[in-house]
Design a protein around this motif. Structure first.
Motif, PDB file in Angstrom:
ATOM      1  N   SER A   1      -6.884 -97.400 -54.064  1.00 47.25           N
ATOM      2  CA  SER A   1      -7.557 -96.563 -54.928  1.00 47.25           C
ATOM      3  C   SER A   1      -7.996 -96.359 -56.416  1.00 47.25           C
ATOM      4  O   SER A   1      -6.182 -96.042 -56.083  1.00 47.25           O
ATOM      5  CB  SER A   1      -6.895 -95.251 -53.416  1.00 47.25           C
ATOM      6  N   ILE A   2      -8.776 -95.433 -56.656  1.00 45.97           N
ATOM      7  CA  ILE A   2      -8.570 -95.102 -57.643  1.00 45.97           C
ATOM      8  C   ILE A   2      -7.807 -93.978 -58.031  1.00 45.97           C
ATOM      9  O   ILE A   2      -6.595 -94.439 -59.454  1.00 45.97           O
ATOM     10  CB  ILE A   2      -9.660 -94.270 -58.487  1.00 45.97           C
ATOM     11  N   ALA A   3      -7.277 -93.314 -57.229  1.00 45.24           N
ATOM     12  CA  ALA A   3      -6.045 -92.523 -57.310  1.00 45.24           C
ATOM     13  C   ALA A   3      -5.130 -92.983 -57.258  1.00 45.24           C
ATOM     14  O   ALA A   3      -4.007 -92.872 -58.261  1.00 45.24           O
ATOM     15  CB  ALA A   3      -6.443 -90.949 -56.030  1.00 45.24           C
ATOM     16  N   THR A   4      -4.468 -93.670 -56.459  1.00 41.10           N
ATOM     17  CA  THR A   4      -3.159 -94.259 -56.668  1.00 41.10           C
ATOM     18  C   THR A   4      -3.241 -95.467 -58.163  1.00 41.10           C
ATOM     19  O   THR A   4      -2.033 -95.153 -58.849  1.00 41.10           O
ATOM     20  CB  THR A   4      -3.247 -95.118 -55.671  1.00 41.10           C
ATOM     21  N   PHE A   5      -4.622 -95.919 -58.531  1.00 39.65           N
ATOM     22  CA  PHE A   5      -4.170 -96.393 -59.599  1.00 39.65           C
ATOM     23  C   PHE A   5      -4.217 -95.560 -61.125  1.00 39.65           C
ATOM     24  O   PHE A   5      -3.035 -96.045 -61.727  1.00 39.65           O
ATOM     25  CB  PHE A   5      -5.508 -96.950 -59.989  1.00 39.65           C
ATOM     26  N   VAL A   6      -4.248 -94.339 -60.845  1.00 34.48           N
ATOM     27  CA  VAL A   6      -3.712 -93.573 -61.781  1.00 34.48           C
ATOM     28  C   VAL A   6      -2.896 -93.024 -62.360  1.00 34.48           C
ATOM     29  O   VAL A   6      -1.831 -93.304 -63.426  1.00 34.48           O
ATOM     30  CB  VAL A   6      -4.796 -92.177 -62.200  1.00 34.48           C
ATOM     31  N   ALA A   7      -1.986 -93.161 -60.575  1.00 30.41           N
ATOM     32  CA  ALA A   7      -0.320 -92.638 -61.096  1.00 30.41           C
ATOM     33  C   ALA A   7       0.784 -94.173 -61.060  1.00 30.41           C
ATOM     34  O   ALA A   7       1.564 -94.277 -61.942  1.00 30.41           O
ATOM     35  CB  ALA A   7      -0.112 -92.365 -59.394  1.00 30.41           C
ATOM     36  N   ASP A   8       0.033 -95.486 -61.051  1.00 27.82           N
ATOM     37  CA  ASP A   8      -0.149 -96.467 -61.526  1.00 27.82           C
ATOM     38  C   ASP A   8       0.045 -96.654 -62.366  1.00 27.82           C
ATOM     39  O   ASP A   8       1.223 -97.161 -63.102  1.00 27.82           O
ATOM     40  CB  ASP A   8      -0.130 -97.653 -60.524  1.00 27.82           C
ATOM     41  N   GLY A   9      -0.714 -96.281 -63.177  1.00 21.92           N
ATOM     42  CA  GLY A   9      -0.549 -96.293 -65.053  1.00 21.92           C
ATOM     43  C   GLY A   9      -0.018 -95.387 -65.800  1.00 21.92           C
ATOM     44  O   GLY A   9       0.960 -95.872 -66.538  1.00 21.92           O
ATOM     45  N   HIS A  10       0.661 -94.290 -65.204  1.00 26.21           N
ATOM     46  CA  HIS A  10       2.187 -93.474 -65.511  1.00 26.21           C
ATOM     47  C   HIS A  10       3.304 -94.796 -65.972  1.00 26.21           C
ATOM     48  O   HIS A  10       3.682 -94.503 -66.200  1.00 26.21           O
ATOM     49  CB  HIS A  10       2.098 -91.676 -64.899  1.00 26.21           C
ATOM     50  N   ALA A  11       3.228 -94.925 -64.443  1.00 23.84           N
ATOM     51  CA  ALA A  11       4.314 -95.687 -63.771  1.00 23.84           C
ATOM     52  C   ALA A  11       4.156 -97.453 -65.253  1.00 23.84           C
ATOM     53  O   ALA A  11       5.938 -97.084 -66.157  1.00 23.84           O
ATOM     54  CB  ALA A  11       4.603 -96.244 -62.851  1.00 23.84           C
TER      55      ALA A  11
ATOM     56  N   ASP B   1      -8.151 -89.606 -64.952  1.00 22.56           N
ATOM     57  CA  ASP B   1      -6.858 -88.909 -65.577  1.00 22.56           C
ATOM     58  C   ASP B   1      -6.872 -87.664 -65.635  1.00 22.56           C
ATOM     59  O   ASP B   1      -8.197 -87.111 -66.610  1.00 22.56           O
ATOM     60  CB  ASP B   1      -6.061 -90.039 -66.977  1.00 22.56           C
ATOM     61  N   ASP B   2      -5.680 -86.835 -65.211  1.00 14.43           N
ATOM     62  CA  ASP B   2      -5.903 -85.773 -65.747  1.00 14.43           C
ATOM     63  C   ASP B   2      -6.625 -85.723 -67.600  1.00 14.43           C
ATOM     64  O   ASP B   2      -7.544 -84.335 -67.855  1.00 14.43           O
ATOM     65  CB  ASP B   2      -4.510 -83.684 -65.676  1.00 14.43           C
TER      66      ASP B   2
END
Length: 297
Positions: free
Chosen positions: A82-92, A121-122
């Motif tokens: 999901s896009i939400a998961t991809f956002v968190a992935d981007g930080h990692a 992203d936020d």
């Protein structure tokens, strides 16, 4: 016949994401140059964009990655796709790039799905010196939302019914070459498309690296990420480079370039949603001009 030969990366490394999945980073280009971090659109792979990023290799330090469940990465749970998961992935991934290749300012260069991920992203652009976003689904305040919903529905259905298994890479390349949506691709790109989005099966033949149901899932939830960004929220300068708004395309052109005050937006004449695979030199010229004005090139 044009054949795009992707060179081996100078270095490669895995980054572990928050749920234990892994993404493979690859480094190309000039390590002394400004660092560009590049990723791709839904169902694709960043190696497919070689006609674009190869033009940057002599000047820039390129770090490439495929979104989870795409490209070089192993397939994981669809529930986390999901896009939400991809956002968190981007930080990692950002932390992994600094840890692996050393910390220095970076410019994000993203297309379509990965551009959406950057914008939702936020604080869009946090941790980047700049963002260059190719044809994200940005909508004006007066956009035809029902029309957009219908278009995303058609894309979802098309992805869900996509063929998954192929006897050869040529079979997919021929399908791409004959598809109206891909009619403007550079010579040799249909073959590159097949080589970078298929993997060999143990029992013979090939299968899509990103399965149709994964690709379709992103389209199903696209309306949840309709973008009408406020440039005042950006953490860095952002350049949006769009498809030609005068061209008819299954992917459309969702933005009146004058509709969003303050958004630095331009388009590439004669190019559709896959502009980096159709007019890569023009895309590079617009992008580098933006970076030079920021002192980043």
């Amino acid at each position: 016949m044009v054949h795009w030969q992707i060179p081996d990366p100078h270095a490669a490394a895995e980054v572990e994401l928050d749920d234990g999945a892994r993404v493979v980073l690859r480094r190309h280009g000039n390590p002394e140059g400004t660092r560009l971090v590049l990723s791709h659109g839904n169902g694709l792979a960043i190696d497919l964009y070689y006609p674009f990023w190869s033009l940057l290799a002599s000047r820039f330090d390129l770090v490439l990655y495929d979104v989870r469940n795409h490209g070089w990465n192993e397939r994981g749970d669809i529930a986390e796709h999901s896009i939400a998961t991809f956002v968190a992935d981007g930080h990692a991934i950002a932390r992994g790039i600094d840890r692996t290749f050393g910390s220095k300012p970076r410019v994000g260069v993203f297309h379509s799905m990965s551009a959406t991920t950057a914008l939702v992203d936020d604080k869009p652009g946090k941790g980047f010196a700049a963002l260059v976003l190719f044809d994200p689904p940005v909508y004006a305040p007066n956009a035809d939302i029902l029309g957009a919903e219908a278009r995303w529905g058609r894309q979802s259905q098309g992805a869900r019914h996509r063929k998954t298994h192929f006897e050869s890479t040529r079979e997919l390349a021929d399908g791409v070459r004959n598809a109206p949506a891909f009619s403007r691709l550079l010579p040799g790109v249909p073959e590159l498309f097949a080589e970078t989005t298929l993997r060999r099966k143990a029992g013979g033949g090939y299968e899509l690296r990103c399965p149709p149901e994964y690709e379709s899932r992103i389209c199903d939830w696209a309306l949840a990420y309709l973008l009408n960004p406020d440039p005042r929220d950006f953490a860095c300068p952002v350049k949006v480079i769009r498809a030609d708004p005068t061209l008819r395309s299954p992917f459309g052109s969702s933005l009146d370039l004058d509709a969003l005050d303050g958004l630095d937006c331009d388009f590439v004449s004669g190019a559709t949603h896959f502009l980096q695979l159709e007019k890569p030199r023009e895309c590079v010229a617009v992008m580098v001009d933006f970076m030079e004005r920021l002192g980043l090139a």
